[in-house]
Write an enzyme that holds these catalytic residues in place. Sequence first.
Site, PDB file in Angstrom:
ATOM      1  N   ASP A  55      35.833  22.538  37.805  1.00 41.91           N
ATOM      2  CA  ASP A  55      35.849  23.451  36.665  1.00 41.91           C
ATOM      3  C   ASP A  55      37.255  24.011  36.488  1.00 41.91           C
ATOM      4  O   ASP A  55      37.849  24.539  37.423  1.00 41.91           O
ATOM      5  CB  ASP A  55      34.866  24.602  36.881  1.00 41.91           C
ATOM      6  N   TYR A  60      44.451  28.407  32.745  1.00 47.57           N
ATOM      7  CA  TYR A  60      44.805  28.542  34.155  1.00 47.57           C
ATOM      8  C   TYR A  60      46.207  27.969  34.382  1.00 47.57           C
ATOM      9  O   TYR A  60      46.400  26.755  34.473  1.00 47.57           O
ATOM     10  CB  TYR A  60      43.794  27.836  35.051  1.00 47.57           C
ATOM     11  N   LYS A 216      38.798  37.143  55.298  1.00 50.20           N
ATOM     12  CA  LYS A 216      40.244  37.063  55.485  1.00 50.20           C
ATOM     13  C   LYS A 216      40.983  38.299  54.966  1.00 50.20           C
ATOM     14  O   LYS A 216      42.154  38.507  55.270  1.00 50.20           O
ATOM     15  CB  LYS A 216      40.787  35.815  54.779  1.00 50.20           C
ATOM     16  N   ARG A 231      45.053  40.663  41.967  1.00 49.31           N
ATOM     17  CA  ARG A 231      44.167  41.365  42.895  1.00 49.31           C
ATOM     18  C   ARG A 231      44.849  42.568  43.551  1.00 49.31           C
ATOM     19  O   ARG A 231      44.169  43.505  43.989  1.00 49.31           O
ATOM     20  CB  ARG A 231      43.665  40.403  43.978  1.00 49.31           C
ATOM     21  N   GLY A 283      36.659  28.620  44.327  1.00 50.98           N
ATOM     22  CA  GLY A 283      38.090  28.407  44.222  1.00 50.98           C
ATOM     23  C   GLY A 283      38.689  27.895  45.522  1.00 50.98           C
ATOM     24  O   GLY A 283      38.395  28.405  46.595  1.00 50.98           O
TER      25      GLY A 283
END
Length: 317
Positions: A55, A60, A216, A231, A283
């Site tokens: 996808d 992107y 993580k 983020r 992802g």
Amino acid sequence: MEKKRLGNSDMDITRIGLGAWAIGGSWRWGWGHQDEKDSIRTIHKALDSGINWIDTAPAYGLGTSEKVIGKALKERNDKPYIFTKCGILWDNKGKAWQEISRKTILKEIDESLTRLGVDVIDLYQIHWPNPDKNIEEAWETLAEIKEQGKVRYIGVSNFSVEQLKRAEKIAPITSLQPPYSILRRDIEKEILPHCQEKNIGVIVYSPMASGLLTGKVTEEWVASLPDDDWRKQADDFRQPRLARNLALVEILRDIAKKHNSTIAETAIAWTLKHPAVTAAIVGMRRPDQVDGVTGAPGVQLDNEDLERIETFIKQNP
């Protein structure tokens, strides 16, 4: 790998697919710089592991993700299903915005086919329903593109039930792509039941909450993110929410040990348990990340596991 039929299509897709957001590299909503060789190796490893769909979207990396996928697929005889989108445009200065119209979509589809190096796209989706007033015009255009043979099936992303119903009056919807994770569950009330009733496949994105539910993430890890990783400024990655989210990860860590899985696989498996969910977009940007997620469809969470998660969410809303 386990597969499930996607809505009204003839495609049996693996329960997880390769999400190509991060391999787009640095852009407005990206995760920072990405090495193209790493991206291509990741795509190859994902396909070698049994994943049979990718996808992506033109936005992107402002075309980068689709181009890299095209390069990677030239080196293979086996071809996965390719899902991409329309509805985010950009200018030569890199400024991006959401827009759907007949004119823009007809231009976007040809550009995507060229970047991907394919004659037909398996699933073509409206990325965002913006502007809302153009939904009918945009969906009519996707139906026309399907009739022309440029795409096999058409779907939508980020639509409400009301918007789904408007599109359904024009042409059948093969799939919906909404966000869904333990931390984001708003689609459970209306959207998932509607999709189940109408046989609309659901491929959820961000099942690991943009990496939060992988085990993580730490406060130091967030601080080390490059400035062009969105983020770093997101509320879920900052205090006080970060502490609450990391406490949830510790519960997932215990559950993962019980099932001999990774934390990421446990978080993904939680989304796959809903009967309306066909598959999850996962992802991956490095080859080593593939190994930590491919076992997700095989993780069978039991009632005790689910109750632990539910209890935490209720106590820490």
